[in-house]
Design a protein around this motif. Structure first.
Motif, PDB file in Angstrom:
ATOM      1  N   PHE A  57       4.229  -5.160   4.004  1.00 19.07           N
ATOM      2  CA  PHE A  57       3.812  -4.212   2.957  1.00 19.07           C
ATOM      3  C   PHE A  57       2.381  -3.356   3.052  1.00 19.07           C
ATOM      4  CE2 PHE A  57       7.585  -4.141   0.206  1.00 19.07           C
ATOM      5  CZ  PHE A  57       8.083  -3.080   0.846  1.00 19.07           C
ATOM      6  N   ASP A  58       1.588  -4.879   3.000  1.00 27.02           N
ATOM      7  CA  ASP A  58       0.209  -4.109   2.808  1.00 27.02           C
ATOM      8  C   ASP A  58      -0.233  -3.791   4.516  1.00 27.02           C
ATOM      9  OD1 ASP A  58      -0.102  -5.150   0.329  1.00 27.02           O
ATOM     10  OD2 ASP A  58      -0.919  -7.259   1.033  1.00 27.02           O
ATOM     11  N   ALA A 117       5.759  -1.514  -1.947  1.00 31.08           N
ATOM     12  CA  ALA A 117       4.794  -2.122  -2.437  1.00 31.08           C
ATOM     13  C   ALA A 117       4.660  -3.016  -4.103  1.00 31.08           C
ATOM     14  CB  ALA A 117       3.906  -2.602  -1.331  1.00 31.08           C
ATOM     15  N   LEU A 153       6.062   4.229   0.271  1.00 30.53           N
ATOM     16  CA  LEU A 153       5.930   3.660   0.605  1.00 30.53           C
ATOM     17  C   LEU A 153       4.981   2.270  -0.740  1.00 30.53           C
ATOM     18  CD1 LEU A 153       6.101   1.152   2.627  1.00 30.53           C
ATOM     19  CD2 LEU A 153       3.756   1.958   4.034  1.00 30.53           C
TER      20      LEU A 153
END
Length: 184
Positions: free
Chosen positions: A95-96, A117, A113
């Motif tokens: 995700f990062d 996250a 997104l």
């Protein structure tokens, strides 16, 4: 009367409903005299004290057992939760990385997104997961894994210069050290 005879008398005098009638009847006590009766009484009191001590030890053993089982169950639950957190860390890293990639793209819309996250990060934080490895914090070998070192003329001690991979703590325990470059 010997101890074996008393034990036999106790077994013989047991009634059908399981209640003991008596160890000695009145004739035996009178025949033994006052000293004999006191001896039987002393012996009975000693046996009573031994049984009470045995009962107290048994109760203490059971209480210790109960506490030990509870502690083992708590540790088992904690280890299972830790394994789940460690298994989720690669997803959090993905995700990062995706968010970093999409933020630089003018044509992408990373809103969904970023929300997903943030939701995952917030949920893990509520369960006791903390990020480790911010730039500028003092280097801690228990929480950081140094992969590069740069000299520092200031001499303030080693500090984190860059974070290559974020680390995490779960309930105060490092589950993955941060991979960092150190200065100093």
């Amino acid at each position: 009367m010997t101890e074996a005879e008393i034990d036999d008398a106790v077994l013989d005098d047991e009634t059908d409903d399981g209640v003991l009638d008596a160890v000695l009847d009145d004739d035996e006590v009178e025949a033994a005299g006052p000293d004999g009766a006191l001896g039987v009484l002393d012996q009975t009191q000693r046996e009573r004290d031994e049984y009470l001590d045995a009962l107290r030890r048994l109760q203490a053993d059971f209480e210790n057992y109960r506490k030990r089982v509870q502690r083992q169950q708590d540790e088992s639950v904690s280890r299972a939760a830790e394994r789940l957190v460690v298994a989720l860390l690669p997803a959090l890293d993905a995700f990062d990385m995706a968010a970093e990639h999409l933020i630089g793209d003018e044509h992408a819309s990373p809103g969904g997104l970023l929300q997903a996250a943030a939701l995952l990060r917030d949920t893990l934080a509520k369960e006791g997961v903390e990020r480790v490895g911010d730039v500028g914090e003092p280097f801690d070998p228990t929480a950081h894994e140094a992969v590069d070192h740069a000299a520092d003329e200031g001499g303030t001690g080693p500090v984190v210069d860059a974070v290559l991979r974020v680390g995490y703590r779960f309930n105060g325990r490092v589950v993955r050290p941060a991979m960092v470059k150190v200065r100093g």
